[in-house]
Enzyme design. Structure first.
Site, PDB file in Angstrom:
ATOM      1  N   HIS A  37       0.831  -1.207   0.000  1.00  0.00           N
ATOM      2  CA  HIS A  37       0.000   0.000   0.000  1.00  0.00           C
ATOM      3  C   HIS A  37       0.864   1.256   0.000  1.00  0.00           C
ATOM      4  O   HIS A  37       0.580   2.214  -0.708  1.00  0.00           O
ATOM      5  CB  HIS A  37      -0.942   0.002   1.208  1.00  0.00           C
ATOM      6  CG  HIS A  37      -2.192  -0.782   0.974  1.00  0.00           C
ATOM      7  ND1 HIS A  37      -2.209  -2.151   0.938  1.00  0.00           N
ATOM      8  CD2 HIS A  37      -3.453  -0.375   0.738  1.00  0.00           C
ATOM      9  CE1 HIS A  37      -3.443  -2.546   0.696  1.00  0.00           C
ATOM     10  NE2 HIS A  37      -4.218  -1.487   0.576  1.00  0.00           N
ATOM     11  N   LYS A 102     -10.017  -7.020   8.797  1.00  0.00           N
ATOM     12  CA  LYS A 102     -10.677  -7.201  10.093  1.00  0.00           C
ATOM     13  C   LYS A 102     -10.441  -5.960  10.939  1.00  0.00           C
ATOM     14  O   LYS A 102      -9.420  -5.311  10.823  1.00  0.00           O
ATOM     15  CB  LYS A 102     -10.199  -8.466  10.789  1.00  0.00           C
ATOM     16  CG  LYS A 102      -8.749  -8.463  11.181  1.00  0.00           C
ATOM     17  CD  LYS A 102      -8.376  -9.768  11.871  1.00  0.00           C
ATOM     18  CE  LYS A 102      -6.899  -9.734  12.260  1.00  0.00           C
ATOM     19  NZ  LYS A 102      -6.470 -10.980  12.884  1.00  0.00           N
TER      20      LYS A 102
END
Length: 185
Positions: A37, A102
């Protein structure tokens, strides 16, 4: 409500999803973690293209374990999403439509999801071996030197997730607590 969607996602599909929906995703998704990322956002800041067309895509925050002989992928459970929060709004602005991980997202991510119509799915932590069964093909498309954090293209069939936060402001982390909270007598 149980829904089946195809990835990449369209605005119409994203707008139809609500926090709490059980969703099975089929199609192509990408796996990437923190280091990948950071590299992708660095590319965008330089005006350079990403290693894949991010428009409409779903990124799964996962770093699979090594693949055993005869298997498509190793265990592929979700990682904690907040580590991607500094990068997610920029990727959403450039067309990312879905994220799988999550844990809760920060306010800048939620606001970007509302503004650019994106959705956050939760996958069940600790169930990486079961989730891996939904992966039918696995190919590294960028940053192979990052090992498990490389960007992978995954072909999935009935990949199980739950809409945790939707583009309308629905938040399962808030609504779920309210639903099951009881006042003490």
């Amino acid at each position: 409500m149980v829904k089946r969607v195809s990835a990449p996602l369209t605005d119409n599909v994203v707008q139809d999803l609500r926090a709490g929906d059980e969703v099975f995703i089929s199609g192509v998704i990408y796996a990437a973690r923190d280091a990948a990322h950071k590299r992708m956002v660095d590319l965008l800041s330089k005006g350079e293209p990403l290693p894949f067309d991010i428009k409409g895509q779903v990124v799964y925050y996962a770093g699979p374990t090594p693949t055993r002989p005869g298997e498509v992928i190793g265990s592929a459970g979700p990682t904690t999403s907040y580590r991607m929060d500094p990068y997610a709004p920029i990727l959403i602005q450039h067309g990312l439509k879905g994220m799988i991980g999550k844990g809760q997202r920060t306010e800048p991510v939620v606001e970007a999801m509302k503004k650019f119509k994106a959705v956050y799915f939760a996958a069940v932590g600790g169930a990486g071996a079961l989730i891996a069964r939904a992966v039918k093909a696995n190919k590294i498309v960028a940053y192979e030197e990052l090992g498990p954090e490389a960007v992978r293209m995954l072909e999935v069939v009935d990949f199980p997730v739950i809409v945790a936060q939707d583009c309308h402001g629905g938040d399962l982390f808030v609504e779920g607590v309210k639903k099951y909270s009881r006042p003490f007598p």
